[in-house]
Design an enzyme around this catalytic site. Sequence first.
Site, PDB file in Angstrom:
ATOM      1  N   TRP A 166       7.061 -10.958   2.523  1.00  0.00           N
ATOM      2  CA  TRP A 166       7.379 -12.027   3.040  1.00  0.00           C
ATOM      3  C   TRP A 166       6.264 -12.153   4.242  1.00  0.00           C
ATOM      4  O   TRP A 166       6.270 -13.033   5.013  1.00  0.00           O
ATOM      5  CB  TRP A 166       8.761 -12.433   3.731  1.00  0.00           C
ATOM      6  CG  TRP A 166       9.293 -11.306   4.890  1.00  0.00           C
ATOM      7  CD1 TRP A 166       8.605 -10.068   5.013  1.00  0.00           C
ATOM      8  CD2 TRP A 166       9.880 -11.662   5.997  1.00  0.00           C
ATOM      9  NE1 TRP A 166       9.153  -9.633   6.214  1.00  0.00           N
ATOM     10  CE2 TRP A 166      10.000 -10.369   6.886  1.00  0.00           C
ATOM     11  CE3 TRP A 166      10.768 -12.632   6.410  1.00  0.00           C
ATOM     12  CZ2 TRP A 166      10.742 -10.466   7.924  1.00  0.00           C
ATOM     13  CZ3 TRP A 166      11.371 -12.946   7.611  1.00  0.00           C
ATOM     14  CH2 TRP A 166      11.248 -11.627   8.364  1.00  0.00           C
ATOM     15  N   ASP A 167       5.360 -11.224   4.213  1.00  0.00           N
ATOM     16  CA  ASP A 167       4.404 -11.222   5.321  1.00  0.00           C
ATOM     17  C   ASP A 167       3.565 -12.472   5.468  1.00  0.00           C
ATOM     18  O   ASP A 167       3.088 -12.776   6.542  1.00  0.00           O
ATOM     19  CB  ASP A 167       3.497  -9.982   5.125  1.00  0.00           C
ATOM     20  CG  ASP A 167       4.373  -8.618   5.209  1.00  0.00           C
ATOM     21  OD1 ASP A 167       4.238  -7.867   6.233  1.00  0.00           O
ATOM     22  OD2 ASP A 167       4.878  -8.425   4.131  1.00  0.00           O
ATOM     23  N   GLU A 208      17.271  -5.167   7.304  1.00  0.00           N
ATOM     24  CA  GLU A 208      17.076  -4.077   6.215  1.00  0.00           C
ATOM     25  C   GLU A 208      17.985  -2.868   6.427  1.00  0.00           C
ATOM     26  O   GLU A 208      18.235  -1.983   5.415  1.00  0.00           O
ATOM     27  CB  GLU A 208      15.831  -3.801   6.277  1.00  0.00           C
ATOM     28  CG  GLU A 208      14.793  -4.653   5.548  1.00  0.00           C
ATOM     29  CD  GLU A 208      13.322  -4.335   5.136  1.00  0.00           C
ATOM     30  OE1 GLU A 208      13.057  -3.036   5.609  1.00  0.00           O
ATOM     31  OE2 GLU A 208      12.700  -5.102   4.389  1.00  0.00           O
ATOM     32  N   LYS A 233      16.745  -2.539  12.610  1.00  0.00           N
ATOM     33  CA  LYS A 233      15.383  -1.893  12.211  1.00  0.00           C
ATOM     34  C   LYS A 233      14.503  -2.669  13.047  1.00  0.00           C
ATOM     35  O   LYS A 233      13.674  -2.325  13.784  1.00  0.00           O
ATOM     36  CB  LYS A 233      15.061  -1.730  10.926  1.00  0.00           C
ATOM     37  CG  LYS A 233      13.803  -1.192  10.379  1.00  0.00           C
ATOM     38  CD  LYS A 233      13.729  -1.489   9.123  1.00  0.00           C
ATOM     39  CE  LYS A 233      12.199  -1.008   8.500  1.00  0.00           C
ATOM     40  NZ  LYS A 233      12.247  -1.034   7.223  1.00  0.00           N
ATOM     41  N   GLN A 234      14.693  -4.035  13.078  1.00  0.00           N
ATOM     42  CA  GLN A 234      13.505  -4.835  13.496  1.00  0.00           C
ATOM     43  C   GLN A 234      14.457  -6.315  13.825  1.00  0.00           C
ATOM     44  O   GLN A 234      15.759  -6.509  13.562  1.00  0.00           O
ATOM     45  CB  GLN A 234      12.644  -5.157  12.328  1.00  0.00           C
ATOM     46  CG  GLN A 234      13.096  -5.815  11.084  1.00  0.00           C
ATOM     47  CD  GLN A 234      12.194  -5.776  10.024  1.00  0.00           C
ATOM     48  OE1 GLN A 234      12.040  -4.564   9.295  1.00  0.00           O
ATOM     49  NE2 GLN A 234      11.453  -6.621   9.727  1.00  0.00           N
TER      50      GLN A 234
END
Length: 790
Positions: free
Chosen positions: A345-346, A484, A604-605
């Site tokens: 999805w970057d 994630e 995680k983010q």
Amino acid sequence: MTGRTWGYAGYRPAEERLRESLCTLGNGYFATRGALPECTADDVHYPGTYAAGCYDRLTSEVAGRRVENEDLVNLPNWLPLRFRPAGRQWLTPDSATVLDHRQTLRLDSGLLERRTRYALGDGRALSLRQQRLVHMGDPHVAALRTDFTAEGFTGDLEIEAALDGAVGNTGVPRYRDLDGRHLTHVHTGTAEPGTVWLRCRTRTSDIRIGMAARLTAPEPVTDAHDPPHAVQRATLPLAPGRTATIDKIIALHTSRDPAISDPLQAAVDRAGGAPGFEDLLVSHRTAWDQLWRRAELDVPGEAGAILRLHLFHVLQTLSPHTAELDVGVPARGLHGEAYRGHVFWDELFVLPYLNLHFPEVSRALLHYRHRRLDRARAAARAVGRRGALYPWQSGSDGREETQRLHLNPRSGRWLPDHTHLQHHVGSAIAYNVWQYCEASGDAEFLHTKGAETLLQIARFWADSASWDENLGRHRIRGVVGPDEYHEAYPDADRPGLDDNAYTNVAAAWVLARAVEVLRALPEPRRRELVERIALDDGEPDRWDHVSRTLHVPFHNGVISQFEGYGDLAELDWDDYRGRYDDIRRLDRILEAEDDSVNRYKASKQADVLMLGYLFAPSELQRLFSRLGHRLDEKTWQRTVDYYLARTSHGSTLSGLVHGWVLARCRRTEAWQYCQEALRGDVADLQGGTTAEGIHLGAMAGTLDLVQRGLPGLETRAGLLWLDPVPLPELSSYGFSIRYRGHWGIRVRLTSGRLEIAVPPSGLPPIDVQLPDRAIGLEPGETCALVLTNH
């Protein structure tokens, strides 16, 4: 390090792979890592060459299971050029004494320069200077010039240059249990004196690859084919103070290229007809000059130097040549083999930057998604849904490429991977369709491929939403969010989470935009599209209803990452920070302790906070209001604080998103996270990951932070919105953008002052909206504004 160069001094084997990634040269068609030409692939060095979109699929036996993986193929290595004093061993920095070594990446000209001095004993030395380019004007050409100078001796230097077809995908240690031999049917030959060729093909995708090399030397060049190597040799007589030069010019074609018949013949013809090194360098520099003008960025200090490096790598991965290709946004660039070269999805972090500089590239990247719309629709049908379900990881043809097993290097165990449940990738694609059209004014794309893509994604979300009578809300169950870490509830027998807030709010936005686009289409086109996708009469009304009734969970006065997040256990963060040097990959740490991160309030983010990245504060408030919630400033502040305290930043995107969000709501801490985003790759903050390929989304995202985040720049409703955010650490900067046909609009911000200059043209004026006023700017006009505090 300056704004114009990026350099390394001294030879340090432990840093070599990191340097190779950051010294990669490319042109959007192919790229080659910055490995030393005299070195082969081993534990220190990893030469790799990758062509955009060149994938191959192999099946391996792993942990007693057959595992299929598609990889971006490591192509034949064109770099090899080794040398030795006659009768002695080949010189490499690992086998000989290095007196001096430095590499300089010249960003302005896209040139990698390397200088090394090898000790030969008894006061003698061999000095060499190498200049390397991957041509930005001609995407199929690369060149290597090597100057040899003898110090304190007279004698012959033996040279051996080669094209190496004996390569595989071995650049990522944790993938080495997988079959990485993608090239087969390797043949070599001579085209004409001084020019050799190599051809091969990929094993299952059957992509034919042709490569040719022309070697120019002051002495005769001989051929010595040793399949799978095409070898050329020369002997150079050296004398003190006199320099001998070898030029190696190569051409690369594949059967995916347009307007060719045979990739080998195309490569031979191109290599034979290419001009010499000096002329190639001139045209290469011209092409780079044009790119830098279109992507002008003026940021002072160390931040500016890193941003320029980031821009360099974005342009090498996604250049105007990319607009001619059927490729997506590879998460790790064309710089290595991490993530197997897949598209995630970057683009969500990359296209907003490209939209305002290279909209033709953005359009091509969206075409990549539209061409795979049928595959996405098939994926939706496979899970019993209508519409389009795009894969979390994509490659050649748009099927789901996410591995179902992944290796935890800490425990050595292969574990189930459920990240394919990140269905929010569809919302990222829809968001990029909308943003591209707003920035470019490309109504033709919006009314055709854009609308079709957007509507099919909206259809999937509407069909995924189920009504909950108890809540009086629609719910989306069984997904994984951007975090994630959390793939399932604790001790659950199936993966997936319910009502991920980011997923649901983004889905609501997609549904609302789809209804808006459908209503705004010209009637003949609306009719065509309705017929083409067999849109039911009641679907738009359902989309509108779902967009207003999707469930957004809350707990303790903050937005919940997903339903039930507030019931998870708190983690003893101080304990884990005390026991481990780095807890960015907390999931691996806990799994190695026979525990699971699914049990804890640990991310995680950025997940919930991604909403603050996608949507300006006013738009986010409107979205929540549409969903029946009042998202006031205090609630958002509490939410930001809550997740900041529970995030390990195990992704390079995390610092970027947190810096962006904090710049708008708590500025005193914003720069800390902005710096983490800037340093993610150059300092290898993730601990060895940059050596396997740069993080393209984070690099482009830092550029977009300066371009859109800090100036508060939005392209919305036919207006250019600006709402600058003053950060003391970055108080003065400037950039240029391309907006709705206007090339080179210059924006400069200094303390309390904003200047906008529109270049002369025959285009209509642009309308600029600030928090306290609106202005119109004619082409050729410059406007300087004093900003008011608000």
